[in-house]
Write a protein that holds these residues in place. Structure first.
Motif, short mmCIF file in Angstrom:
data_model
loop_
_atom_site.label_atom_id
_atom_site.label_comp_id
_atom_site.label_asym_id
_atom_site.label_seq_id
_atom_site.Cartn_x
_atom_site.Cartn_y
_atom_site.Cartn_z
N SER A 41 0.84 -1.20 0.00
CA SER A 41 0.00 0.00 0.00
C SER A 41 0.88 1.25 0.00
O SER A 41 1.89 1.31 0.70
N ASN A 42 0.46 2.24 -0.76
CA ASN A 42 1.18 3.51 -0.83
C ASN A 42 0.51 4.61 -0.02
O ASN A 42 0.91 5.77 -0.11
N LEU A 43 -0.50 4.26 0.76
CA LEU A 43 -1.23 5.28 1.51
C LEU A 43 -0.35 6.02 2.51
O LEU A 43 -0.60 7.18 2.83
N LEU A 44 0.68 5.35 3.02
CA LEU A 44 1.57 6.00 3.99
C LEU A 44 2.82 6.59 3.34
O LEU A 44 3.66 7.16 4.02
N HIS A 45 2.90 6.44 2.02
CA HIS A 45 4.07 6.97 1.30
C HIS A 45 4.10 8.50 1.38
O HIS A 45 3.06 9.15 1.46
N GLN A 82 -1.71 -4.87 5.81
CA GLN A 82 -0.26 -4.78 5.94
C GLN A 82 0.18 -3.85 7.07
O GLN A 82 1.34 -3.45 7.11
N GLN A 83 -0.71 -3.53 7.99
CA GLN A 83 -0.38 -2.52 9.00
C GLN A 83 0.80 -2.93 9.89
O GLN A 83 1.58 -2.07 10.31
N THR A 84 0.95 -4.22 10.15
CA THR A 84 2.09 -4.62 11.00
C THR A 84 3.42 -4.38 10.30
O THR A 84 4.44 -4.12 10.95
N GLN A 85 3.43 -4.43 8.94
CA GLN A 85 4.66 -4.19 8.19
C GLN A 85 4.90 -2.70 7.95
O GLN A 85 6.03 -2.23 7.99
N CYS A 87 2.97 0.15 9.40
CA CYS A 87 2.77 1.08 10.53
C CYS A 87 3.72 0.68 11.65
O CYS A 87 3.28 0.21 12.71
N VAL A 88 4.98 0.85 11.43
CA VAL A 88 5.99 0.39 12.39
C VAL A 88 5.86 1.15 13.71
O VAL A 88 5.90 2.37 13.75
N GLY A 89 5.68 0.38 14.78
CA GLY A 89 5.64 0.97 16.12
C GLY A 89 4.32 1.63 16.48
O GLY A 89 4.20 2.27 17.53
N ARG A 90 3.32 1.52 15.62
CA ARG A 90 2.01 2.11 15.93
C ARG A 90 0.93 1.33 15.19
O ARG A 90 1.21 0.61 14.23
N SER A 91 -0.30 1.48 15.63
CA SER A 91 -1.41 0.80 14.97
C SER A 91 -2.01 1.71 13.90
O SER A 91 -1.74 2.91 13.86
N LEU A 92 -2.85 1.12 13.05
CA LEU A 92 -3.51 1.90 12.03
C LEU A 92 -4.42 2.95 12.66
O LEU A 92 -4.58 4.05 12.14
N TRP A 93 -4.99 2.62 13.81
CA TRP A 93 -5.89 3.57 14.48
C TRP A 93 -5.12 4.78 15.02
O TRP A 93 -5.65 5.88 15.08
N ASP A 94 -3.87 4.54 15.41
CA ASP A 94 -3.01 5.68 15.80
C ASP A 94 -2.80 6.60 14.60
O ASP A 94 -2.83 7.83 14.73
N VAL A 95 -2.60 5.99 13.43
CA VAL A 95 -2.41 6.77 12.20
C VAL A 95 -3.65 7.59 11.90
O VAL A 95 -3.57 8.77 11.57
N VAL A 96 -4.83 6.97 12.02
CA VAL A 96 -6.10 7.66 11.76
C VAL A 96 -6.26 8.84 12.70
O VAL A 96 -6.63 9.95 12.29
N THR A 97 -5.99 8.62 13.98
CA THR A 97 -6.12 9.70 14.97
C THR A 97 -5.19 10.86 14.65
O THR A 97 -5.59 12.03 14.72
#
Length: 385
Positions: A41-45, A82-85, A87-97
């Motif tokens: 996924s490129n959403l966090l790129h 793929q969040q475990t790969q 979103c290193v050190g945080r969860s997807l929900w942390d990213v959303v927040t």
């Protein structure tokens, strides 16, 4: 090519023929026999621009109105898998927040509380940002530049408008040649030089840099580089010859072509951005014309002719020089006479050009008639005597 050879769920096999030169044979064999590449996924790129833009669009389109609904939606994405790969050190929900907090900080959304939890709503600036497909990195800067531009908008040339639609993301790709900069600056009119000074690039700064002096003042180099790119585009609009402009500014033709296409796309984005913000209403009509100029990059008188199907710049010049200067002239033309008058224009092509011109004229006439009908149906509030 192989990926398009069969349709998933419809075909069981597909054929793809790859035509190669001998020098590419080994490379093709390596590619075909190599293992499949991993897909991520490129959403966090690029610092999460993708997921930020996605969340803003979801809120703006009323697909999601709360953090819980955002989470439910994102469960259907590749990023969730793929969040475990990723979103290193945080969860997807942390990213959303974090994304929601950042959008709120940029004043693109509002967050309110009700008995059901947090309610997310898009602001006017947020709606303009996602409808204009404007990069979130630059949306607030673009808004400030446009508002500041209204205070002294230069309308006796395109320079000010061109500066406002010069893409921010291309500023870092050019390093001004100060002698060229100064030479082009001196060719500007007094009003254009005044406009340049108003945005933050005074003549004295450019002159001292051209003289090799060290300048210590508050001039922002990003603004200086953006004005330099605007001068390149401005020159291109005036003479439309990419080769000569490239030579004058000592830039590659590829770079100028990229600048032109990027500016055309960004101008369209800025147009849609301003359509959503009442205070920026003057830009609506101004940017429509500039978008067309940048898209075609030809002299203004050729633009109506290039709206006709099958008419490019060279053909438009031929038609204009032959006396067919407007769509109406072209729509009323005799195809047989047209093909004899214009060099290398076959009768069949002339038929198509005249038919397309007639269709465009009829469409424009119908649109004007609709406006007239609407005006006639609108009641007038006349003052009572």
């Amino acid at each position: 090519m192989v990926g398009r050879a069969g349709r998933a769920g419809i075909d069981t096999v597909g054929e793809s023929v790859l035509i190669l030169q001998d020098k590419d044979r080994n490379m093709a064999q390596t590619l075909v026999s190599a293992p499949m590449e991993n897909c991520y996924s490129n959403l966090l790129h690029d610092e999460g621009k993708g997921v930020l833009s996605l969340i803003l669009s979801l809120i703006g389109l009323n697909i999601t109105t709360s953090s819980e609904q955002l989470r439910d939606f994102l469960k259907g994405t590749l990023l969730f898998v793929q969040q475990t790969q990723l979103c290193v050190g945080r969860s997807l929900w942390d990213v959303v927040t974090q994304c929601v907090d950042l959008l709120k900080e940029k004043e693109l959304i509002t967050v309110t509380s009700d008995p059901q939890g947090q309610r997310l709503q898009v602001t006017k600036l947020g709606r303009a940002t996602y409808k204009g497909s404007v990069d979130l990195t630059y949306s607030d800067l673009l808004y400030r530049d446009l508002c500041r531009g209204l205070e002294g908008l230069l309308l006796n040339s395109y320079l000010h408008l061109v500066y406002l639609v010069t893409p921010y993301d291309m500023i870092s790709q050019v390093k001004p040649d100060w002698m060229i900069y100064f030479r082009q600056f001196t060719l500007l009119s007094a009003a254009e030089q005044k406009m340049s000074a108003a945005v933050g690039v005074p003549e004295s700064f450019v002159a001292r840099k051209a003289a090799g002096q060290t300048v210590k003042n508050s001039v922002t180099m990003a603004v200086v580089s953006r004005m330099y790119l605007a001068l390149v585009l401005f020159s291109l609009l005036k003479e439309t010859n990419l080769w000569s402009v490239a030579d004058r500014f000592q830039l590659s033709r590829g770079f100028i072509q990229t600048l032109l296409s990027s500016s055309s796309a960004f101008c369209s984005c800025v147009l849609h951005f301003t359509e959503e913000l009442e205070e920026l209403w003057p830009f609506k009509a101004l940017l429509k014309e500039l978008t067309r100029r940048l898209s075609y990059c030809v002299k203004a008188e050729l633009i109506p002719l290039m709206e006709v199907a099958g008419v490019m710049e060279s053909r438009a010049k031929q038609l204009y020089n032959a006396g067919y200067k407007t769509l109406t002239h072209l729509a009323n033309a005799d195809p047989a006479l047209l093909s004899r008058t214009v060099e290398n224009l076959y009768k069949k092509q002339a038929d198509q050009i005249v038919a397309s011109a007639k269709m465009l004229v009829n469409e424009k006439a119908a649109a004007l008639q609709e406006e007239v009908d609407e005006l006639l149906m609108t009641p007038l509030d006349l003052p009572q005597l």
